[in-house]
Structure formats: structure tokens, C-alpha cells
Design an enzyme around this catalytic site. Sequence first.
Site, PDB file in Angstrom:
ATOM      1  N   LYS A 277       6.977 -14.964   4.549  1.00 13.69           N
ATOM      2  CA  LYS A 277       7.037 -14.481   3.168  1.00 13.69           C
ATOM      3  C   LYS A 277       7.328 -15.638   2.211  1.00 13.69           C
ATOM      4  CE  LYS A 277       8.865  -9.939   4.546  1.00 13.69           C
ATOM      5  NZ  LYS A 277       7.706  -9.046   4.599  1.00 13.69           N
TER       6      LYS A 277
ATOM      7  N   ASP B 132      20.212 -10.259   3.316  1.00 11.96           N
ATOM      8  CA  ASP B 132      18.812 -10.272   3.736  1.00 11.96           C
ATOM      9  C   ASP B 132      18.015 -10.858   2.579  1.00 11.96           C
ATOM     10  OD1 ASP B 132      16.143  -9.703   4.083  1.00 11.96           O
ATOM     11  OD2 ASP B 132      16.442  -7.638   4.728  1.00 11.96           O
TER      12      ASP B 132
ATOM     13  N   GLN C 115      12.944 -11.058   0.716  1.00 11.52           N
ATOM     14  CA  GLN C 115      12.129 -10.904  -0.503  1.00 11.52           C
ATOM     15  C   GLN C 115      12.568 -11.842  -1.617  1.00 11.52           C
ATOM     16  OE1 GLN C 115       9.409  -9.109  -0.922  1.00 11.52           O
ATOM     17  NE2 GLN C 115       9.478  -8.194   1.112  1.00 11.52           N
TER      18      GLN C 115
ATOM     19  N   CYS D   1       8.841   0.116   5.161  1.00 11.67           N
ATOM     20  CA  CYS D   1      10.025  -0.035   6.034  1.00 11.67           C
ATOM     21  C   CYS D   1      11.315   0.238   5.272  1.00 11.67           C
ATOM     22  CB  CYS D   1      10.080  -1.412   6.688  1.00 11.67           C
ATOM     23  SG  CYS D   1       8.677  -1.749   7.729  1.00 11.67           S
TER      24      CYS D   1
ATOM     25  N   HIS E  84      15.900  -2.519   3.751  1.00 10.82           N
ATOM     26  CA  HIS E  84      14.763  -2.533   4.663  1.00 10.82           C
ATOM     27  C   HIS E  84      15.296  -2.120   6.038  1.00 10.82           C
ATOM     28  CE1 HIS E  84      11.631  -4.429   7.190  1.00 10.82           C
ATOM     29  NE2 HIS E  84      10.873  -4.529   6.115  1.00 10.82           N
TER      30      HIS E  84
END
Lengths: 144, 401
Positions: free
Chosen positions: B223, B197, B200, B359, B120
Site C-alpha cells: 500500500k 495500524d 492506510q 474487511c 480493519h
Amino acid sequence: MNDSVRQLYQAIIIDHGQSPRHHGALPGATHEATVDNPLCGDQVTLRLVVEGDRIRAAGFEGQGCTLSQAAASLLATRLTGAAIDDARALVDRFTAFVREPAGAPVPEELGDLGAFAGVREFKSRQPCATLVALAFTRATGGRG
Amino acid sequence: MDPTAWRADFPALDQEVHGRRLVYLDNGSTTLKPRSVIDAVVQAMARDCGNVHRGVHALSEAATAAFDAARQEVADFIAAPPDEIVFTSGTTSSINLVAQAWGRASLRPGDAVVATALEHHSNLVPWQLACAERGADLRIAPVDERGRVDVAALAALLDERVRMVAVSHVSNVAGTVAPVAEIARLAHAAGALLLVDGAQAVAHLPVDVGALGCDFYAFSGHKLFGPTGVGVLWGRARLLDAMPPWQGGGEMVASVELTGARFREPPHRFEAGTPNIAGVIGLGAAVRHLRRLDRAAVAAHESALHARMLAALADIDGLRLVGRPELALAAFDLRGVPPHDLATILDRDGIAIRSGHHCAEPLHRRFGLTASARASLAFYNTAEEIDLLAASIARAREVFR
């Protein structure tokens, strides 16, 4: 299928989206601008061959959704051979028209571009329809 | 598995859009919020409205207690001690914090950072900026046809110049899961750190930062069924300890003179200014909500939904998936129907999906695309909603015939 969707994707828009006219490189272009819609990745490069006060030829390259590409195709068709002042007026009229309330009368002078009447109901898609108009304004020296 | 009871906790599910019952399949962008989160945020604003860690009065004490409880809740959620939990405004600011504060102290000219081609923008651009500032190189590990990080190629990029490896736990486009523990071993063997990261991942996978073996883990509240504007940076205590502050201000200082200051221990050193108190408390409530669910049942339901979605999409002529998604989502290209137009048509059927490059422009380029459509799941989605998605896509194709 939803009526608003049918209104939005009129046959002429689908046609120009799938088979764009005036698409490709334009040798001898005197004016050019590329604009992006970073939200969705649409991109249009509009090129013009201007001689005196007239647009001899117009062409575009780009990628993106049906609305951005069909608008570029339809506008490039109209720009070809137009007086630059008339072209400016048309682009301004089209940009204003797209943001008018849905159901307002469609100005006759828009011609085929009037097919974008349906986008007046889809606020998030209006920048797609006017991307090529912004490219025209930038290419011809406006701030846009 | 019937998610009816789970759905009842989410008031946003109970609405119509364009005259159709909402089918929300844009959970990769942001998730809906359960009543418990909304109530926690309302209480933080309506009653316990003091500042944290400052006042001796009742409102400040109530806010501080709720804030500290949220830090503990989040820490337990990823199996970390609370003093390793830094609250930020989201994944993006968590990663920027590391790239800037750690980078300032540890990146030297000639050093290198390794990221991957599926990142991302939030796990790519902060490293581009930090590397440019520090005179370091940014190396990119490639992605295979299935949308997975090519781990062998990543390993080949690791040498003594590499100081940091940055990877996504779950790709927000390909839906693939990175082998984080393996990448951590490789990075550490080369003398580098690993930042993950997790934006998600956290809503779908159990996260135990110790077991993953990474050094930093970043994620967002919104999220994870929590509020927007709040996120988390987890970092190993000794690494956070060695990092200079990122932003200066109140709350992060031990003592201030006119021309200098001493800074507090982590996590406070990295939390300058009054934090997003209601957001943090809301995030704590979101984590509590999740932890009270039957996680095995949630995982089984999500897995079944994902399989049903992949099967339904596979049946659609001219539909090509981006990579081979392993969980949570599916991004795809539908021949003859640009993603933006598809999303508009689905919206009029009440179905929310995302269109664009999500993104992740470089990853789309890797697959020869400029954009895709993406449907992304949460545990409150139903099998019926997957069927509605497939039927609506089929109708959208008719418009473009």
C-alpha cells in the site's frame, strides 16, 4: 453505456433485483440453507417447503448485489411447484450455463434465468449469480 | 499541481482496460509500483540473488547490503532506529506477531485489550484470538457519526486491567485520522501500550513514530508503492527485547542445542527463516522513491484531489458517504445501485474502485450497511480522473432507473 453492461443488466434482472419475488420468511419450511460470498458480503438464505417429491413453496431472504438477489428471486419463482428432480436439473443447468463461454446458445429450458447470459462475460460476478444455486444444493442435501 | 512527471514513473498507469484508459482509484487496496521498485526487485532476483546474512560470497554480500540498506531506509522513513524495524509479510502478520508474542508474555486472564469499532479485520481478529487464548477481554471503543473514534468513550474503557490499545491511524473506510498522540497519552496514563495500524496512513501522512507516541506501528509494503508480501512492524526496543519469539527457525537464534535455543536480539528474533529478500529490497526502493519526491507538493496535490472528489460525490443525488472522510478516500452508498454492480459498471469504463465491506464488517454495520463502494487516491491520480469517476457514476445510475 458499454454493451456488455447492458447485456448484463437486462430489464428483468434489474426488476427482480429491485423488487424481489418470493422474498421473506417462509412458514413451514422443510429445507433451508444460508450461503455467503465473503468477498462482497452477498448473502442468500433459501427456504423450501417440500412435500413428497415436489417443492410446494420456495422463498428467500438475503442482501447483496443485484445479480445475487435477482437470481434468487428468479430461481425461487421457478422452484415453486416444481418436482424436486426437475429443480435439481434446472439448478445444475443454470450453474453450468453461467460458466459457459460468452456467446454460446442460451438453453431454452432456463426460461427467464437465461437473462443471466451476460454474466458469462463477467467472471468475477459469476459467484454472485450462482449463490442461490449453491444454497439450493446445500438445502437439498448436496455438498455444493 | 500537474502529476504528469510523477505518473511517468508508474508503468501500470500506461494501459487500457476494456478499451478505456485505466483510471486507478483502488489505491487503498493496493498501490501501483514505480519503475524504481520494479528495477530493484528485478536486480535482487536477476543478479544479487544470494541469501542474506549467511554467505561470505559476493552474491550473498550484495543481497545483504541491499537488505540492510532497505532496513535503514524504512527506519529513516518513520524516524526510528533500524534495530526497531522488524520485516514481516504485511500489516496483518505484524499485528499477529504482537498479539501472539507480546500477548503470550503479557496478557493474563482478566486483562483487557481495547480496539475500536472502525478497525480493519486485521486489527480486530488477531486480538479476538489472543484474548480468547489468554482469557482476556476485548473491549470496543465506539465510532461517531463522522466515522471517528469516540476518544472520550475510549478513555472511559481504560482502567488498570487494560494492557493494550489497538487503533488504526487512518480508517480504510471512513477515511478519518485518529488522534494517535492523544490516544497514546490516554493509554499510557492507564498503564497500557498502544499499537497503531498504519496500513492506510503511510502513503498519505508523514509518520514519526516518536512524535506519535505509540509503542508499535504496523504497515504494508504494497500500500506504499512497494511489493506485496512484505511489511513492517516497528516496536520500541525495550518492548521488542522483552518479547518472546513468535516463530522459531533459522536466522532468529544465537545458539541452538538439540533441546533448546538462545535467541538473537530484535529485530532478528522476530525474523525466522529466509526473509522476503526481493520484497524488502523493493520496499526500500519504494520508500526511497517517496522520500525523493517533493512531499509538500504531493500532500497539496492529494488534498486538492480529495476535496474535488468529495465535491463531485456530494453533487450526486442519493449518494451518502460513510462518515466524513478527511483524506485519501471516500466510501459511499448510492441509493438503488448496489456497490458491487456499481464497481462492475465503472470497471467497464476503465475505472477501478473497490466494492464490498473492505474487511471492515463491523464499521459497515455501524452505518447500517453491509457493503459500500470506495474510491481511494494516490498522488499519481489526476483531477480529470475524478471527473471521469463522477460521470461514470452518473451513467451507472441510469442503468438502474
